[in-house]
Write an enzyme that holds these catalytic residues in place. Structure first.
Site, mmCIF file in Angstrom:
data_model
loop_
_atom_site.group_PDB
_atom_site.id
_atom_site.type_symbol
_atom_site.label_atom_id
_atom_site.label_comp_id
_atom_site.label_asym_id
_atom_site.label_seq_id
_atom_site.Cartn_x
_atom_site.Cartn_y
_atom_site.Cartn_z
ATOM 1 N N TRP A 88 0.849 -1.186 0.000
ATOM 2 C CA TRP A 88 0.000 0.000 0.000
ATOM 3 C C TRP A 88 0.892 1.245 0.000
ATOM 4 O O TRP A 88 2.056 1.184 0.422
ATOM 5 C CB TRP A 88 -0.921 0.000 1.212
ATOM 6 C CG TRP A 88 -0.214 0.006 2.554
ATOM 7 C CD1 TRP A 88 0.127 -1.083 3.302
ATOM 8 C CD2 TRP A 88 0.227 1.157 3.296
ATOM 9 N NE1 TRP A 88 0.761 -0.697 4.468
ATOM 10 C CE2 TRP A 88 0.836 0.680 4.491
ATOM 11 C CE3 TRP A 88 0.176 2.532 3.081
ATOM 12 C CZ2 TRP A 88 1.376 1.524 5.460
ATOM 13 C CZ3 TRP A 88 0.722 3.385 4.035
ATOM 14 C CH2 TRP A 88 1.300 2.891 5.204
ATOM 15 N N GLU A 133 7.474 7.372 14.455
ATOM 16 C CA GLU A 133 7.683 6.794 13.123
ATOM 17 C C GLU A 133 8.588 7.686 12.279
ATOM 18 O O GLU A 133 9.410 7.186 11.492
ATOM 19 C CB GLU A 133 6.342 6.609 12.412
ATOM 20 C CG GLU A 133 5.386 5.624 13.069
ATOM 21 C CD GLU A 133 5.765 4.174 12.828
ATOM 22 O OE1 GLU A 133 6.727 3.915 12.081
ATOM 23 O OE2 GLU A 133 5.090 3.295 13.399
ATOM 24 N N GLU A 171 8.684 0.835 6.449
ATOM 25 C CA GLU A 171 8.357 1.647 7.617
ATOM 26 C C GLU A 171 8.197 3.126 7.264
ATOM 27 O O GLU A 171 7.427 3.846 7.906
ATOM 28 C CB GLU A 171 9.450 1.487 8.680
ATOM 29 C CG GLU A 171 9.496 0.134 9.356
ATOM 30 C CD GLU A 171 8.503 0.031 10.504
ATOM 31 O OE1 GLU A 171 8.164 1.076 11.088
ATOM 32 O OE2 GLU A 171 8.079 -1.097 10.820
ATOM 33 N N HIS A 174 4.763 4.808 7.038
ATOM 34 C CA HIS A 174 3.927 5.020 8.223
ATOM 35 C C HIS A 174 3.908 6.479 8.651
ATOM 36 O O HIS A 174 2.847 7.086 8.822
ATOM 37 C CB HIS A 174 4.421 4.145 9.374
ATOM 38 C CG HIS A 174 4.418 2.686 9.069
ATOM 39 N ND1 HIS A 174 4.996 1.740 9.898
ATOM 40 C CD2 HIS A 174 3.915 1.988 8.013
ATOM 41 C CE1 HIS A 174 4.840 0.546 9.379
ATOM 42 N NE2 HIS A 174 4.191 0.667 8.228
ATOM 43 N N GLU A 224 8.696 -4.001 17.837
ATOM 44 C CA GLU A 224 7.703 -4.208 16.782
ATOM 45 C C GLU A 224 6.403 -4.754 17.371
ATOM 46 O O GLU A 224 5.310 -4.396 16.914
ATOM 47 C CB GLU A 224 8.240 -5.163 15.711
ATOM 48 C CG GLU A 224 9.423 -4.635 14.933
ATOM 49 C CD GLU A 224 9.046 -3.576 13.897
ATOM 50 O OE1 GLU A 224 7.878 -3.135 13.856
ATOM 51 O OE2 GLU A 224 9.932 -3.189 13.123
ATOM 52 N N THR A 227 4.692 -1.666 18.891
ATOM 53 C CA THR A 227 4.070 -0.773 17.911
ATOM 54 C C THR A 227 2.817 -1.405 17.302
ATOM 55 O O THR A 227 1.849 -0.711 17.007
ATOM 56 C CB THR A 227 5.062 -0.395 16.789
ATOM 57 O OG1 THR A 227 5.657 -1.584 16.254
ATOM 58 C CG2 THR A 227 6.147 0.513 17.306
ATOM 59 N N ASP A 256 1.563 -4.042 9.262
ATOM 60 C CA ASP A 256 2.982 -4.015 8.878
ATOM 61 C C ASP A 256 3.876 -4.335 10.066
ATOM 62 O O ASP A 256 4.831 -5.115 9.970
ATOM 63 C CB ASP A 256 3.362 -2.633 8.343
ATOM 64 C CG ASP A 256 3.046 -2.459 6.866
ATOM 65 O OD1 ASP A 256 2.609 -3.425 6.229
ATOM 66 O OD2 ASP A 256 3.244 -1.337 6.365
ATOM 67 N N GLU A 257 3.578 -3.707 11.200
ATOM 68 C CA GLU A 257 4.412 -3.891 12.386
ATOM 69 C C GLU A 257 4.399 -5.350 12.839
ATOM 70 O O GLU A 257 5.418 -5.891 13.268
ATOM 71 C CB GLU A 257 3.927 -2.983 13.522
ATOM 72 C CG GLU A 257 3.858 -1.495 13.205
ATOM 73 C CD GLU A 257 5.217 -0.836 13.025
ATOM 74 O OE1 GLU A 257 6.243 -1.540 13.031
ATOM 75 O OE2 GLU A 257 5.260 0.397 12.894
ATOM 76 N N HIS A 260 6.654 -7.383 10.574
ATOM 77 C CA HIS A 260 8.061 -7.133 10.912
ATOM 78 C C HIS A 260 8.432 -7.792 12.237
ATOM 79 O O HIS A 260 9.559 -8.284 12.411
ATOM 80 C CB HIS A 260 8.314 -5.620 10.982
ATOM 81 C CG HIS A 260 8.104 -4.925 9.676
ATOM 82 N ND1 HIS A 260 7.845 -3.574 9.574
ATOM 83 C CD2 HIS A 260 8.104 -5.394 8.396
ATOM 84 C CE1 HIS A 260 7.710 -3.240 8.298
ATOM 85 N NE2 HIS A 260 7.862 -4.335 7.567
#
Length: 393
Positions: A88, A133, A171, A174, A224, A227, A256-257, A260
């Site tokens: 995205w 971020e 990252e 974000h 991670e 977050t 996403d976090e 990761h």
């Protein structure tokens, strides 16, 4: 990374005192306000320097161990990354500037109408998440400074280097997305926020990882996870307050976090397999130091306790709490099966006993701290990020 991740086990929570929402009128004709520039100083104003610093604690033979794991990293860690064409991008969540002027302005009006239902303290937490971020250059520098896994050329073909560059690229979206959304909302003072970001990147961070990838990957696994929890909670609050778009934004970032987190946790899992004593001692080392949140040096030029106050708001809203800290520790103990790790030296076994018994101790300490906090009078703190409005802690 890091979010948003805001408090250590000494942070106290205060009872909520309610909120009065302030609505903002949208004016389609922009007004340019010039701010007077402060005098130039040769010394940056910032929190006091840190003294706990140690570098290059990894023995040479451990560096070679990471070299030997490059094939494994290529097969196991790099697949956690997504191809750019499948990722995205921030623009997908924002008003489309290619639309005709009035339609674009209608989209911005709708965004502002949705954010009107969000309380000021929510914006304190969301801004803190975004600032955390935006300090991404610091986190890339930290990871790229780890011995045995750094990017030696800036475009190295090493899987460790490929991971760090692509992780950074993922990252990076974000902060870009959250910052633009906050700018369009009209609810925050972007000038003060931009000063905070510049101060934070200039100040750096000191997580206690010592250029040691054992310590570094324990740290990133914890962060991670934190977050993921923080952004997930901000998503829930946005949905409850009537902003489904912001909820989707925060939820997408949380996803996403989590991905990761899986990657970094896999690395620690592998280290426990090939070097159980070294990995266990590293986990215990980071837990003794406590996981320092990545934005702990944030400063807006006004409030020397900005991070502490931000953390207290996050605690009170339930975005990230001391209980979450203990929950993450328990979660990682279970994921890594630390209680069942065998083949360690005496040092490793002592580290194992310490880590596996730590979460209940943290919970007991927090229960006592919470009882003390409830006996104290709540007080208000003004945040420059929201035009110096006062938020009750």
């Amino acid at each position: 990374m890091q979010a948003s991740l805001y408090l250590d086990t000494k942070t106290l929570a205060w009872p909520s005192r309610g909120h009065t929402s302030t609505h903002h009128i949208f004016r389609p004709t922009p007004t340019v306000r010039l701010r007077p520039l402060p005098p130039v100083s040769a010394v940056a104003t910032s929190p006091p320097p840190l003294t706990r610093q140690k570098a290059h604690s990894l023995p040479p033979e451990k560096v070679e161990l990471f070299k030997s794991l490059e094939g494994w990293a290529s097969q196991t860690i790099l697949p956690f990354l997504k191809p750019v064409d499948e990722c995205w991008q921030p623009s997908a969540f924002l008003p489309d500037p290619s639309l005709p002027k009035e339609e674009f302005l209608d989209r911005v009006r709708a965004l502002r109408d949705r954010t009107d239902g969000l309380p000021d303290e929510y914006f304190v937490v969301l801004v803190g998440d975004m600032i955390t971020e935006e300090a991404l250059p610091t986190y890339q520098s930290m990871i790229n400074g780890l011995d045995g896994v750094r990017d030696e050329t800036g475009a190295s073909s090493s899987p460790w280097a490929k991971w760090t560059r692509a992780w950074t690229a993922e990252e990076n979206r974000h902060g870009d997305l959250l910052k633009t959304y906050l700018y369009l909302s009209g609810r925050v003072d972007m000038f003060k926020i931009e000063k905070t970001i510049q101060n934070l990147i200039g100040a750096g961070m000191e997580p206690g990882t010592e250029n040691n990838p054992y310590l570094g990957f324990v740290y990133t696994s914890f962060q991670e996870r934190a977050t993921f929890i923080s952004h997930g909670n901000t998503a829930r609050l946005a949905k409850d307050r009537g902003d489904p778009v912001l909820a989707r934004i925060c939820g997408t970032i949380a996803s996403d976090e989590r991905r990761h987190e899986f990657a970094y946790s896999k690395i620690v899992e592998k280290l426990l397999e090939v070097d159980p004593t070294g990995a266990m001692v590293a986990i215990a080392d980071m837990m003794r130091k406590k996981i320092t949140m990545p934005a702990h040096l944030m400063y807006d030029g006004e409030d020397p306790k900005l991070f502490e106050h931000f953390a207290a708001v996050a605690q009170r809203l339930g975005v990230y709490t001391a209980q979450d800290y203990a929950d993450i520790l328990e979660f990682l103990i279970g994921r890594w099966r630390l209680e069942k790790v065998e083949g360690m030296t005496g040092e490793g076994k002592r580290a194992q006993d310490f880590v596996c018994g730590l979460a209940p101790r943290i919970r007991r300490l927090e229960e006592r701290a919470d009882k003390r906090a409830r006996k104290m009078e709540p007080h208000g703190v003004k945040f420059s990020w929201i035009y110096n409005k006062e938020v009750v802690l």
